[in-house]
Motif scaffolding. Sequence first.
Motif, short mmCIF file in Angstrom:
data_model
loop_
_atom_site.label_atom_id
_atom_site.label_comp_id
_atom_site.label_asym_id
_atom_site.label_seq_id
_atom_site.Cartn_x
_atom_site.Cartn_y
_atom_site.Cartn_z
N ALA A 114 44.56 53.58 44.12
CA ALA A 114 43.55 54.56 43.74
C ALA A 114 43.26 54.51 42.24
O ALA A 114 42.15 54.85 41.81
CB ALA A 114 44.00 55.97 44.14
N GLU A 115 44.22 54.04 41.45
CA GLU A 115 44.05 53.96 40.00
C GLU A 115 43.27 52.72 39.57
O GLU A 115 42.82 52.64 38.43
CB GLU A 115 45.41 53.99 39.31
N LEU A 116 43.14 51.74 40.45
CA LEU A 116 42.39 50.53 40.10
C LEU A 116 40.91 50.85 39.95
O LEU A 116 40.40 51.78 40.57
CB LEU A 116 42.55 49.47 41.20
N SER A 117 40.23 50.05 39.15
CA SER A 117 38.78 50.22 39.06
C SER A 117 38.19 49.90 40.42
O SER A 117 38.77 49.12 41.19
CB SER A 117 38.20 49.29 37.99
N PRO A 118 37.04 50.47 40.74
CA PRO A 118 36.46 50.24 42.07
C PRO A 118 36.24 48.76 42.40
O PRO A 118 36.51 48.33 43.52
CB PRO A 118 35.13 50.99 42.01
N GLU A 149 38.43 35.94 41.22
CA GLU A 149 39.80 35.55 40.85
C GLU A 149 40.34 36.47 39.76
O GLU A 149 41.50 36.91 39.83
CB GLU A 149 39.81 34.11 40.36
N LYS A 150 39.51 36.77 38.77
CA LYS A 150 39.94 37.64 37.68
C LYS A 150 40.22 39.05 38.17
O LYS A 150 41.22 39.68 37.78
CB LYS A 150 38.89 37.66 36.58
N HIS A 151 39.35 39.57 39.04
CA HIS A 151 39.56 40.93 39.59
C HIS A 151 40.87 40.99 40.38
O HIS A 151 41.66 41.92 40.22
CB HIS A 151 38.42 41.33 40.52
N ILE A 152 41.11 40.00 41.23
CA ILE A 152 42.32 40.00 42.07
C ILE A 152 43.56 39.87 41.20
O ILE A 152 44.54 40.61 41.38
CB ILE A 152 42.25 38.90 43.14
N ALA A 153 43.55 38.93 40.25
CA ALA A 153 44.71 38.73 39.38
C ALA A 153 45.01 39.99 38.57
O ALA A 153 46.17 40.42 38.46
CB ALA A 153 44.47 37.54 38.46
#
Length: 173
Positions: A114-118, A149-153
């Motif tokens: 929930a704390e991750l950016s959307p 890739e950047k979002h997942i990492a």
Amino acid sequence: MQRPKPDPVAHGFYADILHFLRKRMDNASDAADMTQDVFAQWLGYRDRAKVEQPRAFLFQVARNLLSDHWRRQKVRHAALADDTLPEQQGAPANDPLDHAQQQQRLNQLRQVLAELSPRRREALMLHRFEGLTQAQIAERMNISVSMVEKHIAAALLQCKQRLDSDNGTEQFP
């Protein structure tokens, strides 16, 4: 009250979409429901006027919904197959402490997600929980594969750091 004017696109392609989905589903009723979902998405789409090929757009929406449907079915069947009692699996029954620890870990994970950016959360969820490839995620999110890739990492790193700090095993650089 005046009756709403029918959408000519919906009227023109309804039978085609319904036929397409009926051929690919086990249940005609589910195909009809999914056809309604396709057109609900069409009607909710803000940029309908900009769609140059509505038929292709509608069929892509139908394929996406169908893919989601089969993915959910696969998960349900796997869950039912794994839904045997621990005694039947040859493993000892979980004690209350193990169960409480598992629940606590799940709650921590929910909070971290929930704390991750959307955008990070969406990329991670599509990759880890829906099993989409990075290319499929890039297409769905309308971004480059590199950005996926950047979002997942970044999401994985943020989750790991938060879970490690919550559990008192914080790593120092």
